[in-house]
Design a protein around this motif. Structure first.
Motif, PDB file in Angstrom:
ATOM      1  N   ARG A  68       0.792  -1.182   0.037  1.00 51.12           N
ATOM      2  CA  ARG A  68       0.068   0.157   0.227  1.00 51.12           C
ATOM      3  C   ARG A  68       1.013   1.241  -0.078  1.00 51.12           C
ATOM      4  NH1 ARG A  68      -3.165  -3.645   3.072  1.00 51.12           N
ATOM      5  NH2 ARG A  68      -5.214  -3.984   1.994  1.00 51.12           N
ATOM      6  N   SER A  69       2.074   1.005   0.362  1.00 51.46           N
ATOM      7  CA  SER A  69       2.983   2.413   0.338  1.00 51.46           C
ATOM      8  C   SER A  69       3.930   2.330  -0.796  1.00 51.46           C
ATOM      9  CB  SER A  69       3.384   2.375   1.644  1.00 51.46           C
ATOM     10  OG  SER A  69       4.319   1.457   1.986  1.00 51.46           O
ATOM     11  N   SER A  70       4.079   1.235  -1.667  1.00 50.95           N
ATOM     12  CA  SER A  70       4.919   1.096  -2.620  1.00 50.95           C
ATOM     13  C   SER A  70       4.821   1.829  -3.767  1.00 50.95           C
ATOM     14  CB  SER A  70       5.136  -0.523  -3.003  1.00 50.95           C
ATOM     15  OG  SER A  70       5.974  -0.473  -4.020  1.00 50.95           O
ATOM     16  N   THR A  71       5.841   2.520  -4.531  1.00 52.69           N
ATOM     17  CA  THR A  71       5.787   3.214  -5.583  1.00 52.69           C
ATOM     18  C   THR A  71       6.290   2.424  -6.885  1.00 52.69           C
ATOM     19  OG1 THR A  71       8.228   3.997  -5.356  1.00 52.69           O
ATOM     20  CG2 THR A  71       6.509   5.376  -4.506  1.00 52.69           C
ATOM     21  N   VAL A  85      -3.574  -2.614  -6.302  1.00 51.88           N
ATOM     22  CA  VAL A  85      -3.374  -2.817  -4.974  1.00 51.88           C
ATOM     23  C   VAL A  85      -4.773  -2.579  -4.321  1.00 51.88           C
ATOM     24  CG1 VAL A  85      -2.635  -2.402  -2.774  1.00 51.88           C
ATOM     25  CG2 VAL A  85      -0.910  -2.049  -4.886  1.00 51.88           C
ATOM     26  N   GLU A  86      -5.526  -1.649  -4.575  1.00 52.60           N
ATOM     27  CA  GLU A  86      -6.875  -1.709  -4.134  1.00 52.60           C
ATOM     28  C   GLU A  86      -7.794  -2.726  -4.637  1.00 52.60           C
ATOM     29  OE1 GLU A  86      -7.978   2.413  -4.731  1.00 52.60           O
ATOM     30  OE2 GLU A  86      -6.269   3.327  -3.497  1.00 52.60           O
ATOM     31  N   ARG A  87      -7.668  -2.899  -5.952  1.00 52.55           N
ATOM     32  CA  ARG A  87      -8.524  -3.880  -6.602  1.00 52.55           C
ATOM     33  C   ARG A  87      -8.548  -5.143  -5.924  1.00 52.55           C
ATOM     34  NH1 ARG A  87      -8.672  -5.087 -13.044  1.00 52.55           N
ATOM     35  NH2 ARG A  87     -10.235  -6.866 -12.996  1.00 52.55           N
ATOM     36  N   TRP A  88      -7.281  -5.521  -5.871  1.00 53.59           N
ATOM     37  CA  TRP A  88      -7.115  -6.971  -5.183  1.00 53.59           C
ATOM     38  C   TRP A  88      -6.806  -6.867  -3.588  1.00 53.59           C
ATOM     39  CZ3 TRP A  88      -8.990 -10.077  -8.660  1.00 53.59           C
ATOM     40  CH2 TRP A  88      -8.784  -9.537 -10.031  1.00 53.59           C
ATOM     41  N   ASN A  89      -6.935  -5.827  -2.976  1.00 52.22           N
ATOM     42  CA  ASN A  89      -6.808  -5.915  -1.656  1.00 52.22           C
ATOM     43  C   ASN A  89      -5.633  -6.419  -1.137  1.00 52.22           C
ATOM     44  OD1 ASN A  89      -7.719  -5.424   1.240  1.00 52.22           O
ATOM     45  ND2 ASN A  89      -8.587  -7.470   1.301  1.00 52.22           N
ATOM     46  N   ALA A  90      -4.510  -6.053  -1.685  1.00 59.86           N
ATOM     47  CA  ALA A  90      -3.276  -6.495  -1.695  1.00 59.86           C
ATOM     48  C   ALA A  90      -2.470  -5.859  -0.333  1.00 59.86           C
ATOM     49  CB  ALA A  90      -2.445  -6.444  -3.049  1.00 59.86           C
ATOM     50  N   VAL A 104       1.549 -14.169  -9.298  1.00 64.31           N
ATOM     51  CA  VAL A 104       1.491 -13.109  -8.509  1.00 64.31           C
ATOM     52  C   VAL A 104       0.708 -13.664  -7.265  1.00 64.31           C
ATOM     53  CG1 VAL A 104       0.675 -10.786  -7.941  1.00 64.31           C
ATOM     54  CG2 VAL A 104       1.395 -11.651 -10.159  1.00 64.31           C
ATOM     55  N   LEU A 105       1.636 -13.488  -6.123  1.00 60.82           N
ATOM     56  CA  LEU A 105       1.035 -14.166  -4.886  1.00 60.82           C
ATOM     57  C   LEU A 105       0.717 -13.049  -3.996  1.00 60.82           C
ATOM     58  CD1 LEU A 105       3.872 -17.072  -4.143  1.00 60.82           C
ATOM     59  CD2 LEU A 105       1.654 -17.188  -5.476  1.00 60.82           C
ATOM     60  N   ILE A 106      -0.600 -12.871  -3.451  1.00 65.90           N
ATOM     61  CA  ILE A 106      -1.175 -11.812  -2.607  1.00 65.90           C
ATOM     62  C   ILE A 106      -1.627 -12.599  -1.286  1.00 65.90           C
ATOM     63  CG2 ILE A 106      -2.872 -10.075  -2.880  1.00 65.90           C
ATOM     64  CD1 ILE A 106      -2.889  -9.903  -5.802  1.00 65.90           C
ATOM     65  N   SER A 107      -1.202 -11.590  -0.240  1.00 67.62           N
ATOM     66  CA  SER A 107      -1.747 -11.784   1.160  1.00 67.62           C
ATOM     67  C   SER A 107      -2.465 -10.374   1.312  1.00 67.62           C
ATOM     68  CB  SER A 107      -0.369 -11.896   2.088  1.00 67.62           C
ATOM     69  OG  SER A 107      -0.840 -11.933   3.544  1.00 67.62           O
ATOM     70  N   HIS A 108      -3.528 -10.691   2.035  1.00 65.01           N
ATOM     71  CA  HIS A 108      -4.483  -9.619   2.549  1.00 65.01           C
ATOM     72  C   HIS A 108      -4.059  -8.821   3.663  1.00 65.01           C
ATOM     73  CE1 HIS A 108      -8.198 -11.713   0.077  1.00 65.01           C
ATOM     74  NE2 HIS A 108      -7.134 -10.979  -0.677  1.00 65.01           N
TER      75      HIS A 108
END
Length: 764
Positions: A89-92, A99-104, A123-127
């Motif tokens: 959420r803070s990455s550039t 990030v918002e779409r997939w709640n990453a 792509v491996l995503i953690s909520h």
């Protein structure tokens, strides 16, 4: 790892392997979502599919365009290495909208590579926010490597299979070049083989339209409205090929090209197009589209280019064939259609008019005093006049009218869709246009059923003869009184020649066995014969015939028979109350086949009785009698080996025999006194249930006289002995009539016939 290794070695499809990979990843790593992103061939985009317990987005599949915006996938493609972002959420480095779409909260991008390039990114995503350990990252990379090995194996096996399919497709495509000179048919085959060679969804062949775009000419798996569809320059992959002149491949069809409006092209994801060129000029494009992302290999491209070369060869062959055919069908002097081509096109136009129910007019134009031009100024001057006439005629016609040099100084104009009245206006306009070049006479004929193309031309020729006999420079239309007008001009009323012309059409076009040039140089070329009209042992006249094509000498015997009948008519030796033309034709039938004549006379007696029983008036009863007497007149044109065959006819012979009602109709229509009998004869083999011939009429649509003759004819045929069968007892024949009532025969006619037969019926 063990399970994934097993599946990697045994999987039959990529989907089976990636499904196992996703399951294993979710089992061994603390993740909430797995995105499998397939990267396009040019790395313009990726197509992702999502697996998760609960998806925050309604769509489990998506397309990500890899533009200049920050992207984890773009980073992996650029570096070839895994990307770990613990705090998404803070990455550039990555796109915040995703990030918002997939709640990453935390994301791990792991490349899957084979063949020297990154083919997929997992792509491996953690909520919840977490940092993956080095061991977890190494495990993920190991799993990707195992899956990549399995996918590489599947791709290799598919490449081997595709290679064999492509070889077979090329062989079939090459054979297509020798199968036909029909360009569209060959291109259809090549499109099908191109589609098979690369397992496409849709294939199109476009020929360049001269504006940078193309016209869909052939295709495979295309809808009915495909052919003739136009694409603009740069539109679709084929448009890109036509615009650039080079091959074009895209895995981003919807994003990279202007998608054509045709619905068949709206859902493609991958497409490939190759150019078709010869003579240093781009002539078209071959394109294949795919509904899914499909990597186009060098082998794929090479196969399509080879098929495109075959398409080029087909176009060259067709072009050469069309040039040769045009040369064969063109008059060398004027550039118009020649005599043979005219007849072929005339048959096509008559068939079209018959099929579509449209009009068709024919003009036959003859230059007046043209012989004097050749005699006084030489043939070169005459040739110049003919070329000038051809040029003047072209300016007066529509694009789809047909213009031909018929021979010598005769020209034919075919006007599709035109009636005689419109053709007369065209003729007058043409006559004025030619006034400064040469005077002309014009004969006009309008097509109507059942005229053939040859008969239409013959009617125009007769109208032209009338125009020239009435002073040249005239325009005459073939009408009902045409022959009577010619008779009045050519012979005194009641003369043998006037009567003879009633029978002209029976032998018109028949050769006397030898093609000769006429002794009179002004007379038309062809075959000629003369048959004497003998009366009381002396020649009382001459039956003169001209023909355009050869037929057997047996037609001469028919001409001799008709000559005898003409003599009999002139001498008034006819049956009381029976028209001369009817009696003459009846005698001709008798001379050809005595059985047919005797059979017809017996049918006449029965038919007259049935007509009376049905209450028909006197005039209709006479038509029934005359129709019954002449119902077999069409057999005059049936070959002897079929007409007199001692055994049953073959299927092919029956087809010939079945033409005799239509032939009989044509014979009767050409004699004005007999024209009213023509429909009766044409339909005397129609059945009450519609199963007869030649037109399949049913019920009361069949003329009542024809219905009567059919039943009487059938009964008499059944009780008559023929060389190939014994006669049927009358009682059995009557039973057959009853069995056919309501199907083959009109029930009322059968009832009247049975009533007429009852006093004649013998005891069983």
């Amino acid at each position: 790892m063990h399970e994934l290794a097993r599946v990697s070695a045994t999987a039959r499809t990529p989907e089976q392997l990636t499904a196992t990979l996703t399951t294993v990843l979710q089992a061994v790593l603390p993740i909430d979502q797995v995105h499998l992103s397939e990267v396009s061939q040019g790395q313009e985009l990726s197509r992702g599919t999502v697996t998760a317990a609960e998806l925050p987005d309604a769509s489990p599949a998506y397309v990500l365009v890899l533009d200049e915006r920050p992207s984890g996938i773009a980073h992996v493609l650029a570096t070839g290495e895994t990307l770990h972002v613990p705090d998404a959420r803070s990455s550039t480095v990555i796109r915040q909208d995703l990030v918002e779409r997939w709640n990453a909260a935390s994301v791990l991008w792991v490349p899957m590579s084979w063949g020297g390039e990154v083919r997929q990114v997992v792509v491996l995503i953690s909520h919840v926010r977490r940092s993956y350990t080095a061991t977890e990252i190494a495990l993920a990379e190991a799993l990707m490597g195992q899956a990549a090995a399995g996918l590489a194996l599947l791709e290799s096996e598919r490449a081997r299979s595709d290679g064999a399919d492509q070889d077979r497709a090329l062989a079939r495509a090459a054979l297509a070049l020798n199968a036909s000179l029909d360009l569209e048919a060959v291109l259809e085959t090549l499109a099908r083989e191109a589609d098979r060679a690369v397992s496409g969804t849709i294939t199109g062949v476009y020929l360049a339209d001269g504006t940078g775009g193309g016209i869909a000419t052939a295709g495979h798996n295309v809808p009915a409205d495909w052919r003739g569809y136009r694409i603009g320059a740069g539109e679709g992959v084929a448009g890109r090929v036509l615009e650039s002149g080079r091959s074009w491949v895209t895995n981003a069809y919807q994003q990279e090209v202007t998608v054509p409006a045709h619905p068949a092209l709206r859902d493609l994801q991958t497409a490939v197009g190759v150019p078709m060129a010869w003579g240093g000029e781009l002539k078209g494009a071959l394109s294949v589209g795919f509904a899914e992302m499909r990597r186009i290999t060098e082998a794929d491209l090479g196969t399509l280019q080879a098929i495109a070369e075959l398409a080029v060869a087909a176009c060259r062959n067709a072009e050469a064939y069309e040039q040769a055919r045009a040369a064969a069908s063109t008059d060398a002097l004027t550039g118009l259609l020649n005599h043979g081509a005219l007849h072929a096109r005339a048959r096509e136009e008559v068939a079209r008019a018959r099929r579509d129910g449209t009009h068709l007019a024919c003009l036959l134009l003859d230059l007046d005093e043209f012989k004097a031009v050749n005699d006084e100024h030489g043939h070169l001057a005459g040739d110049g006049v003919l070329r000038d006439v051809a040029a003047a005629l072209r300016t007066e016609l529509r694009d789809y009218d047909l213009l031909a040099r018929y021979g010598g100084d005769e020209f034919v104009l075919l006007l599709p869709g035109a009636r005689a009245s419109a053709a007369s206006l065209v003729a007058e306009r043409v006559r004025r246009a030619l006034a400064s070049v040469a005077g002309c006479s014009v004969g006009i004929a309008e097509w109507f059923e059942p005229l053939s193309a040859d008969e239409l031309l013959e009617r125009a020729d007769r109208a032209l003869l009338l125009a020239k006999r009435t002073g040249k420079g005239r325009i005459r239309v073939a009408g009902a009184e045409l022959e009577q007008e010619l008779e009045l001009l050519g012979a005194p009323e009641g003369s043998p020649a006037a009567v003879m012309r009633e029978f002209w059409e029976l032998v018109a076009g028949c050769d006397m066995g030898v093609q000769t040039e006429p002794a009179d140089r002004d007379a038309p070329a062809g075959a000629y014969a003369a048959v004497p009209l003998l009366g009381s042992g002396a020649a009382g006249g001459l039956f003169a015939l001209r023909a355009r094509r050869a037929v057997p000498l047996e037609r001469l015997r028919l001409a001799e028979l008709l000559a005898r009948q003409v003599t009999a008519i002139v001498a008034a030796r006819t049956e009381a109350g029976l028209p001369a033309a009817v009696q003459a034709l009846a005698a001709a039938i008798e001379a050809r086949d005595n059985y047919t004549h005797e059979h017809s006379e017996q049918v006449v007696r029965l038919a007259a009785a049935v007509a009376s029983g049905l209450g028909l008036g006197r005039a209709e009863l006479e038509r029934v009698r005359h129709g019954a007497l002449l119902h077999d007149v069409g057999k005059l044109a049936i070959p002897n080996d079929i007409l007199h065959k001692p055994g049953p006819l073959t299927e092919a012979e029956w087809r010939v025999m079945a033409e005799h009602p239509a032939i009989g109709e044509r014979i009767l229509r050409r004699t004005p006194q007999l024209a009213q009998l023509a429909p009766i004869v044409r339909h005397e083999h129609e059945r009450w249930d519609g199963g007869g011939y030649p037109d399949g009429l049913a019920g009361t649509a069949i003329p009542v006289a024809s219905r009567i003759i059919l039943a009487c004819d059938a009964y008499n045929a059944m009780i008559t002995t023929r060389p190939y069968r014994e006669a049927m007892p009358p009682a059995h024949a009557i039973a057959e009539l009853r069995a056919g009532s309501g199907t083959q025969f009109d029930p009322d006619v059968v009832a009247a016939l049975l009533a007429a037969l009852s006093p004649l019926k013998p005891a069983r």
